[in-house]
Design a protein around this motif. Structure first.
Motif, PDB file in Angstrom:
ATOM      1  N   ALA A  38       0.844  -1.195   0.000  1.00 48.45           N
ATOM      2  CA  ALA A  38       0.000   0.000   0.000  1.00 48.45           C
ATOM      3  C   ALA A  38       0.882   1.249   0.000  1.00 48.45           C
ATOM      4  N   PHE A  94      -1.536  -3.804   1.865  1.00 40.29           N
ATOM      5  CA  PHE A  94      -2.995  -3.853   1.847  1.00 40.29           C
ATOM      6  C   PHE A  94      -3.432  -5.171   2.482  1.00 40.29           C
ATOM      7  N   PRO A 154      -8.017  -2.117  -2.177  1.00 40.10           N
ATOM      8  CA  PRO A 154      -8.664  -0.931  -1.617  1.00 40.10           C
ATOM      9  C   PRO A 154     -10.131  -0.845  -2.001  1.00 40.10           C
ATOM     10  N   SER A 167      -9.067   2.350   2.451  1.00 42.32           N
ATOM     11  CA  SER A 167      -8.197   1.192   2.281  1.00 42.32           C
ATOM     12  C   SER A 167      -8.058   0.500   3.632  1.00 42.32           C
TER      13      SER A 167
END
Length: 343
Positions: free
Chosen positions: A289, A300, A304, A309
């Protein structure tokens, strides 16, 4: 709670002034999403710089910006017959890249783009005899050349421009103004010295608005923090947590441009190896991310969402707190912020 673009305004404007000193008479470029700042803000900054001309990408952008900038607007996308007509004031200058385009703009203000080693669009040397006749029916504002960013063949950008100046002069075409893109300050000075009767105007966007990376910073607010243990399921796809840690919900999702990435031209063994490694991690749902926490760019937890996110922060890091802001390394030209804060 928002994805915020913070601007060190004094530093940002000092950089603008420095670029203007290097490129006297520069034409600021405001296209796309306004380099992350928005059209209205960049029109205001161009006015502050004393610019008499602002370059935009399309006629649609010109129609939006015309109420925010009172000077001339140079549309960079070349005119094509059959395009949708957009009502524009006389202070709008159209780019043309063909003799047919010139014939289609009788009475208009035009800049003629020549074909550079970019090979994107432009008139060719073979077009010049017909062009000399066609420009009698338009108000010629000058010629333009859009040069490549990299010259891997070792060629000289200045020599490429000189070649076109010689061709235009041989065709007896007026050389009062030449708009150029992607030249260095010393290269522009060399051209101005060699052709003192021609005014060279650099069209500059990225270097002007984004040249000082320390002047701006994106930050996303932490909206929620949830403790998870290894094996716990979460998210839309109910994946399992790989280890103990926290799920951190942060402002900034696909509608902001988070998770979007333009293709990159990779040169050299190491960049290519990193690209292969990133692709391999993505196949097992490991995607880095843009958000940073405790000095590290985090992963992540899942792709997202539209406006937020979800990140995974392992238990060996400090627990984020709701309301804190995480620095986000985002590309300005693909990012839409919720708010802009001058400081």
């Amino acid at each position: 709670m928002a994805l915020t673009l913070y601007v060190d305004t004094a530093r940002w404007r000092a950089h603008h002034k420095h670029v203007l000193e290097q490129f006297p008479g520069l034409v600021p470029v405001c296209k796309g999403n306004g380099y992350g700042f928005g059209h209205e803000r960049l029109a205001e900054e161009a006015t502050r710089l004393g610019s008499d001309t602002l370059a935009v990408g399309t006629t649609y952008e010109a129609a939006r910006i015309k109420d925010w900038f009172s000077g001339d607007l140079l549309v960079l996308t070349p005119f094509r017959r059959g395009e949708e007509p957009v009502p524009l004031p006389d202070r709008v200058i159209r780019s043309v890249s063909s003799v047919d385009g010139v014939h289609g703009l009788v009475g208009a203000r035009v800049v003629v783009e020549v074909m550079s080693s970019m090979k994107r669009h432009g008139v060719t040397e073979q077009d010049l005899p017909q062009l000399a006749h066609a420009i009698q029916d338009v108000r010629l504002e000058g010629f333009a050349i859009h040069l490549p960013l990299d010259r891997t063949d070792g060629s000289d950008a200045v020599e490429e421009v000189i070649g076109w100046m010689d061709r235009l002069r041989a065709a007896r075409l007026p050389l009062h103004t030449m708009f150029v893109s992607h030249l260095k300050a010393d290269e522009l000075a060399r051209l101005q010295q060699q052709f003192p009767q021609t005014r060279f105007r650099a069209r500059i966007g990225t270097r002007l608005w984004l040249g000082d990376h320390e002047a701006t910073e994106y930050r996303g607010s932490v909206l929620d923090v949830t403790r998870v243990a290894k094996g716990d399921r979460f998210g839309y796809r109910q994946q399992k947590a790989a280890s103990d840690g926290w799920l951190v919900v942060v402002a900034g999702g696909t509608s902001h441009g988070v998770g979007l990435e333009a293709p990159k031209a990779l040169h050299g063994v190491m960049p290519r190896a990193k690209g292969v490694a990133r692709a391999g991690l993505a196949t097992v749902n490991r995607n880095l991310a843009p958000f940073v926490w405790s000095g590290k760019q985090r992963w992540f937890a899942e792709p997202p969402h539209m406006q937020v996110s979800i990140l995974f922060v392992p238990s060996d890091a400090a627990e984020p707190t709701v309301g804190e802001e995480l620095v986000a390394h985002l590309r300005h030209t693909t990012t839409q912020f919720d708010r802009l804060v001058d400081r």
